[in-house]
Design a protein around this motif. Structure first.
Motif, PDB file in Angstrom:
ATOM      1  N   CYS A 126       0.848  -1.197   0.000  1.00 28.22           N
ATOM      2  CA  CYS A 126       0.000   0.000   0.000  1.00 28.22           C
ATOM      3  C   CYS A 126       0.887   1.251   0.000  1.00 28.22           C
ATOM      4  O   CYS A 126       1.873   1.332   0.743  1.00 28.22           O
ATOM      5  N   CYS A 129      -0.331   2.955   3.794  1.00 32.39           N
ATOM      6  CA  CYS A 129      -0.081   2.323   5.110  1.00 32.39           C
ATOM      7  C   CYS A 129       0.935   1.191   5.019  1.00 32.39           C
ATOM      8  O   CYS A 129       1.224   0.526   6.010  1.00 32.39           O
ATOM      9  N   GLU A 131       0.809  -1.685   3.957  1.00 36.49           N
ATOM     10  CA  GLU A 131       0.267  -3.064   4.066  1.00 36.49           C
ATOM     11  C   GLU A 131       0.675  -3.846   2.812  1.00 36.49           C
ATOM     12  O   GLU A 131       0.466  -3.363   1.684  1.00 36.49           O
ATOM     13  N   CYS A 153      -5.689  -0.742  -1.580  1.00 31.31           N
ATOM     14  CA  CYS A 153      -5.290  -1.427  -0.344  1.00 31.31           C
ATOM     15  C   CYS A 153      -6.520  -2.014   0.362  1.00 31.31           C
ATOM     16  O   CYS A 153      -7.547  -1.334   0.479  1.00 31.31           O
ATOM     17  N   CYS A 156      -6.807   0.251   3.792  1.00 29.37           N
ATOM     18  CA  CYS A 156      -7.146   1.688   3.855  1.00 29.37           C
ATOM     19  C   CYS A 156      -7.605   2.246   2.519  1.00 29.37           C
ATOM     20  O   CYS A 156      -7.801   3.454   2.389  1.00 29.37           O
TER      21      CYS A 156
HETATM   22 ZN    ZN Z   1      -3.260   0.896   3.079  1.00 31.88          ZN
END
Ligand code: ZN
Ligand code: BV8
Length: 246
Positions: A126, A129, A131, A153, A156
């Motif tokens: 991501c 974030c 991820e 993502c 988020c």
């Molecule tokens: Zn994210």
């Protein structure tokens, strides 16, 4: 004589680093960056494709370009050079492969856990974030340089980005530390298929040389790293490397 000398030095190595760049994958059909005419930077502008600003400005153009490159890697096979590097680790158990490449050809040739200084096409994450995101199945493979909207993502909903290091971005700390540590303690470093122009990665062979390690280069062309090399084997990786592990 150089090839025989290099093979003898390799046979004596106890702590080996193999440091690779885009030329390592050239004979697998993967474009390098700076080769005249065929290199990616001869056809594309790195400022509009390989920087965080480029991704912010046009995520679909950047994501599409990296998916086009990932599709090319998926279709490619490791070449005899990659296989020779994997074979070296069988002879010199304390071998660390440090690569600037973002492909997975060292892994597919059998090199365990190469250190990826510039990330990987197979580790999208991501952009907000960080991820980790799933590697797309390639169904939406874009044509060369075509736009493709990046996935979102799961946590988020921000756009997913390629898991590579762009210009102006710091290298992954653990990878850089592992590479410097390996160069610091090695008694031999083989630098293969890199123009030695991109920092801080290009420091790695120089660290080995400063510490008294024997540095040998495999590259058809001269590079700034010639100056720190004991031997310069002028030839393609897929031909020279197998001759070293005979
Ligand atoms: Zn994210
Ligand atoms: C950083 C990954 C700081 C994604 C890449 C001005 C502005 C901004 C930055 C800088 C600046 N001046 C200097 C910098 C630093 C910059 C840099 O070094 N720029 C260079 C161009 C001058 N470096 C960075 O920005 C790095 N980050 O400094 O961050 C910082 C610190 C803390 C906190 C925040 C920030 C990030 C650098 C990584 C950039 N990412 N790509 C992607 O793949 O798209 S760069 C790209 O170049 C690839 O990663 C590649 O691995 C790397 C090096 O290229 P090579 O692998 O050497 O490939 P190349 O085509 O150049 O050469 C191929 C060679 O193979 C040739 O010699 C050829 O002769 C040979 N060959 C051909 N065929 C064969 C062969 N050899 C053997 N066999 C064959 N068959």
């Amino acid at each position: 004589m150089d090839l025989a000398d290099a093979a003898t030095l390799l046979a004596r190595a106890r702590r080996l680093v193999v440091f690779t760049g885009a030329g390592m994958s050239a004979e697998s059909g993967i474009a390098t960056f700076r080769d005249a005419g065929t290199g990616l930077w001869a056809r594309f502008d790195p400022r509009t494709l390989a920087t965080p600003e480029a991704f912010r400005a046009d995520p679909a153009l950047v994501w599409g370009w990296y998916e086009w490159r990932r599709a090319a890697v998926r279709r490619a096979e490791p070449n005899p050079g990659h296989l020779a590097v994997a074979a070296m680790a069988a002879r010199v158990p304390d071998t660390v492969v440090v690569t600037q490449n973002v492909d997975d050809l060292h892994e597919r040739a059998g090199s365990a856990a190469p250190v990826h200084l510039h990330g990987s096409l197979f580790a999208p994450r991501c952009s907000a974030c960080a991820e980790p995101a799933p590697v797309p199945d390639g169904a939406a493979e874009p044509g060369e340089g075509r736009r493709l909207a990046p996935p979102r993502c799961g946590r988020c909903a921000a756009p997913v980005r390629p898991g590579v290091v762009w210009f102006g971005e710091a290298l992954p700390e653990r990878a850089l530390e592992a590479a410097v540590e390996a160069a610091y303690r090695c008694d031999m470093l083989l630098t293969v298929g890199t123009s030695g122009l991109v920092y801080p990665a290009a420091e790695i062979p120089q660290v080995a040389a400063r510490r008294g390690g024997t540095v040998i280069q495999v590259n058809p062309e001269e590079t700034p790293l010639d100056a720190v090399c004991e031997l310069n084997l002028r030839g393609p990786a897929a031909v020279v490397l197998p001759a070293l592990v005979r």
